[in-house]
Write a protein that holds these residues in place. Structure first.
Motif, PDB file in Angstrom:
ATOM      1  N   HIS A 171     -58.457-102.565  19.068  1.00 49.69           N
ATOM      2  CA  HIS A 171     -59.467-103.113  18.162  1.00 49.69           C
ATOM      3  C   HIS A 171     -60.046-104.394  18.763  1.00 49.69           C
ATOM      4  CE1 HIS A 171     -61.409-104.726  14.589  1.00 49.69           C
ATOM      5  NE2 HIS A 171     -61.256-103.529  14.040  1.00 49.69           N
ATOM      6  N   LEU A 172     -61.348-104.574  18.633  1.00 48.73           N
ATOM      7  CA  LEU A 172     -62.035-105.738  19.189  1.00 48.73           C
ATOM      8  C   LEU A 172     -61.406-107.050  18.722  1.00 48.73           C
ATOM      9  CD1 LEU A 172     -64.347-107.089  20.753  1.00 48.73           C
ATOM     10  CD2 LEU A 172     -65.766-106.812  18.703  1.00 48.73           C
ATOM     11  N   LEU A 173     -61.081-107.157  17.451  1.00 47.88           N
ATOM     12  CA  LEU A 173     -60.530-108.414  16.947  1.00 47.88           C
ATOM     13  C   LEU A 173     -59.147-108.705  17.524  1.00 47.88           C
ATOM     14  CD1 LEU A 173     -61.692-108.382  13.225  1.00 47.88           C
ATOM     15  CD2 LEU A 173     -62.613-109.707  15.140  1.00 47.88           C
ATOM     16  N   ARG A 174     -58.393-107.677  17.822  1.00 42.88           N
ATOM     17  CA  ARG A 174     -57.086-107.894  18.460  1.00 42.88           C
ATOM     18  C   ARG A 174     -57.288-108.445  19.871  1.00 42.88           C
ATOM     19  NH1 ARG A 174     -51.843-106.441  17.382  1.00 42.88           N
ATOM     20  NH2 ARG A 174     -52.325-105.019  15.686  1.00 42.88           N
ATOM     21  N   LYS A 175     -58.282-107.925  20.571  1.00 39.99           N
ATOM     22  CA  LYS A 175     -58.580-108.411  21.928  1.00 39.99           C
ATOM     23  C   LYS A 175     -59.057-109.858  21.898  1.00 39.99           C
ATOM     24  CE  LYS A 175     -59.802-103.825  23.641  1.00 39.99           C
ATOM     25  NZ  LYS A 175     -60.890-102.958  24.118  1.00 39.99           N
ATOM     26  N   PHE A 213     -63.997-120.825  11.035  1.00 36.15           N
ATOM     27  CA  PHE A 213     -64.493-120.386  12.339  1.00 36.15           C
ATOM     28  C   PHE A 213     -64.208-118.904  12.571  1.00 36.15           C
ATOM     29  CE2 PHE A 213     -64.521-119.750  16.890  1.00 36.15           C
ATOM     30  CZ  PHE A 213     -65.663-120.425  17.274  1.00 36.15           C
ATOM     31  N   ARG A 214     -63.031-118.456  12.189  1.00 33.96           N
ATOM     32  CA  ARG A 214     -62.694-117.035  12.336  1.00 33.96           C
ATOM     33  C   ARG A 214     -63.635-116.169  11.496  1.00 33.96           C
ATOM     34  NH1 ARG A 214     -57.914-115.479  14.730  1.00 33.96           N
ATOM     35  NH2 ARG A 214     -56.682-117.173  15.569  1.00 33.96           N
ATOM     36  N   MET A 215     -63.936-116.642  10.288  1.00 36.68           N
ATOM     37  CA  MET A 215     -64.864-115.900   9.429  1.00 36.68           C
ATOM     38  C   MET A 215     -66.255-115.830  10.076  1.00 36.68           C
ATOM     39  SD  MET A 215     -63.700-117.321   5.673  1.00 36.68           S
ATOM     40  CE  MET A 215     -64.891-116.347   4.740  1.00 36.68           C
ATOM     41  N   GLN A 216     -66.699-116.939  10.639  1.00 39.66           N
ATOM     42  CA  GLN A 216     -68.010-116.966  11.271  1.00 39.66           C
ATOM     43  C   GLN A 216     -68.045-116.084  12.522  1.00 39.66           C
ATOM     44  OE1 GLN A 216     -70.727-118.347   9.747  1.00 39.66           O
ATOM     45  NE2 GLN A 216     -69.120-118.467   8.195  1.00 39.66           N
ATOM     46  N   LEU A 217     -66.930-116.019  13.222  1.00 41.70           N
ATOM     47  CA  LEU A 217     -66.840-115.146  14.399  1.00 41.70           C
ATOM     48  C   LEU A 217     -66.946-113.679  13.992  1.00 41.70           C
ATOM     49  CD1 LEU A 217     -66.581-115.409  17.420  1.00 41.70           C
ATOM     50  CD2 LEU A 217     -64.120-115.397  17.174  1.00 41.70           C
ATOM     51  N   ILE A 218     -66.306-113.296  12.907  1.00 42.73           N
ATOM     52  CA  ILE A 218     -66.427-111.932  12.381  1.00 42.73           C
ATOM     53  C   ILE A 218     -67.879-111.653  12.028  1.00 42.73           C
ATOM     54  CG2 ILE A 218     -65.889-110.459  10.390  1.00 42.73           C
ATOM     55  CD1 ILE A 218     -63.075-111.734  10.430  1.00 42.73           C
ATOM     56  N   SER A 219     -68.506-112.604  11.363  1.00 36.11           N
ATOM     57  CA  SER A 219     -69.912-112.468  10.978  1.00 36.11           C
ATOM     58  C   SER A 219     -70.785-112.193  12.202  1.00 36.11           C
ATOM     59  CB  SER A 219     -70.368-113.743  10.266  1.00 36.11           C
ATOM     60  OG  SER A 219     -71.729-113.688   9.963  1.00 36.11           O
ATOM     61  N   TYR A 220     -70.558-112.955  13.257  1.00 40.79           N
ATOM     62  CA  TYR A 220     -71.350-112.799  14.487  1.00 40.79           C
ATOM     63  C   TYR A 220     -71.057-111.472  15.189  1.00 40.79           C
ATOM     64  CZ  TYR A 220     -72.974-113.507  19.231  1.00 40.79           C
ATOM     65  OH  TYR A 220     -73.587-113.338  20.458  1.00 40.79           O
ATOM     66  N   LEU A 221     -69.781-111.168  15.375  1.00 41.54           N
ATOM     67  CA  LEU A 221     -69.405-109.973  16.135  1.00 41.54           C
ATOM     68  C   LEU A 221     -69.808-108.666  15.455  1.00 41.54           C
ATOM     69  CD1 LEU A 221     -65.825-110.999  17.320  1.00 41.54           C
ATOM     70  CD2 LEU A 221     -67.884-110.794  18.736  1.00 41.54           C
ATOM     71  N   PHE A 222     -69.830-108.663  14.122  1.00 39.90           N
ATOM     72  CA  PHE A 222     -70.105-107.433  13.397  1.00 39.90           C
ATOM     73  C   PHE A 222     -71.458-107.456  12.682  1.00 39.90           C
ATOM     74  CE2 PHE A 222     -65.560-107.619  14.036  1.00 39.90           C
ATOM     75  CZ  PHE A 222     -65.311-106.367  14.566  1.00 39.90           C
ATOM     76  N   LEU A 247     -70.067-111.154   3.893  1.00 43.82           N
ATOM     77  CA  LEU A 247     -68.937-111.483   4.755  1.00 43.82           C
ATOM     78  C   LEU A 247     -67.658-111.615   3.930  1.00 43.82           C
ATOM     79  CD1 LEU A 247     -67.702-112.331   7.477  1.00 43.82           C
ATOM     80  CD2 LEU A 247     -68.441-114.678   6.949  1.00 43.82           C
ATOM     81  N   CYS A 248     -67.725-112.337   2.831  1.00 38.08           N
ATOM     82  CA  CYS A 248     -66.542-112.520   1.975  1.00 38.08           C
ATOM     83  C   CYS A 248     -66.075-111.192   1.383  1.00 38.08           C
ATOM     84  CB  CYS A 248     -66.838-113.530   0.886  1.00 38.08           C
ATOM     85  SG  CYS A 248     -67.053-115.202   1.535  1.00 38.08           S
ATOM     86  N   ARG A 249     -67.016-110.362   0.969  1.00 35.54           N
ATOM     87  CA  ARG A 249     -66.651-109.036   0.433  1.00 35.54           C
ATOM     88  C   ARG A 249     -65.968-108.195   1.517  1.00 35.54           C
ATOM     89  NH1 ARG A 249     -72.113-108.876  -1.786  1.00 35.54           N
ATOM     90  NH2 ARG A 249     -71.976-109.614  -3.910  1.00 35.54           N
ATOM     91  N   ASP A 250     -66.549-108.196   2.712  1.00 37.02           N
ATOM     92  CA  ASP A 250     -65.999-107.388   3.793  1.00 37.02           C
ATOM     93  C   ASP A 250     -64.605-107.864   4.202  1.00 37.02           C
ATOM     94  OD1 ASP A 250     -68.333-105.952   3.702  1.00 37.02           O
ATOM     95  OD2 ASP A 250     -69.082-106.619   5.656  1.00 37.02           O
ATOM     96  N   ILE A 251     -64.406-109.162   4.265  1.00 34.22           N
ATOM     97  CA  ILE A 251     -63.086-109.679   4.611  1.00 34.22           C
ATOM     98  C   ILE A 251     -62.080-109.311   3.521  1.00 34.22           C
ATOM     99  CG2 ILE A 251     -61.722-111.778   4.963  1.00 34.22           C
ATOM    100  CD1 ILE A 251     -64.200-112.950   6.382  1.00 34.22           C
ATOM    101  N   HIS A 252     -62.516-109.331   2.281  1.00 34.60           N
ATOM    102  CA  HIS A 252     -61.649-108.942   1.167  1.00 34.60           C
ATOM    103  C   HIS A 252     -61.165-107.496   1.316  1.00 34.60           C
ATOM    104  CE1 HIS A 252     -60.105-108.738  -2.913  1.00 34.60           C
ATOM    105  NE2 HIS A 252     -60.803-107.641  -3.096  1.00 34.60           N
ATOM    106  N   LEU A 253     -62.034-106.617   1.804  1.00 35.89           N
ATOM    107  CA  LEU A 253     -61.731-105.185   1.855  1.00 35.89           C
ATOM    108  C   LEU A 253     -61.171-104.691   3.189  1.00 35.89           C
ATOM    109  CD1 LEU A 253     -64.929-103.871   0.040  1.00 35.89           C
ATOM    110  CD2 LEU A 253     -62.606-103.997  -0.885  1.00 35.89           C
TER     111      LEU A 253
END
Length: 112
Positions: free
Chosen positions: A25-29, A62-71, A79-85
């Motif tokens: 998974h990209l986030l693991r890398k 910062f981790r949340m913002q990185l998810i936002s950028y990468l995906f 973003l908050c909804r997606d992280i929740h799920l």
């Protein structure tokens, strides 16, 4: 014979989020390469000690913002909804299932 799934809510459950995230998974890398501890020292002087309410952890933010950028998630609410799920997003943000995701970055907002 027809099978029928029965459902009974578990009162307590113990799971390991780590086991749900595939090795490729990209986030693991990204996580293997990322050390964000320096953010605490970098942002410390921007906060008033002992006054006001606690902020969102800068590393979590910062981790949340990185998810936002990468995906390609352009909305803070989304973003908050997606992280929740999404278990991978929660794992990357170090948020266990029992912990709430910070609301989008507007005071007193809900995830509705």
């Amino acid at each position: 014979m027809q099978g029928k799934q029965t459902h009974q809510r578990e009162l307590f459950s113990t799971i390991d989020l780590e086991s749900f995230i595939p090795e490729d998974h990209l986030l693991r890398k990204v996580d293997k390469l990322l050390d964000l501890e320096f953010l605490y020292d970098l942002t410390e002087e921007l906060y008033c000690m002992g006054n006001g309410r606690a902020s969102i952890d800068p590393v979590l933010f910062f981790r949340m913002q990185l998810i936002s950028y990468l995906f390609g998630i352009e909305s803070d609410r989304q973003l908050c909804r997606d992280i929740h799920l999404n278990l991978a997003y929660r794992w990357f943000c170090r948020l266990p299932l029992y912990q709430s995701v910070p609301h989008h970055f507007k005071a007193n907002a809900s995830l509705d």
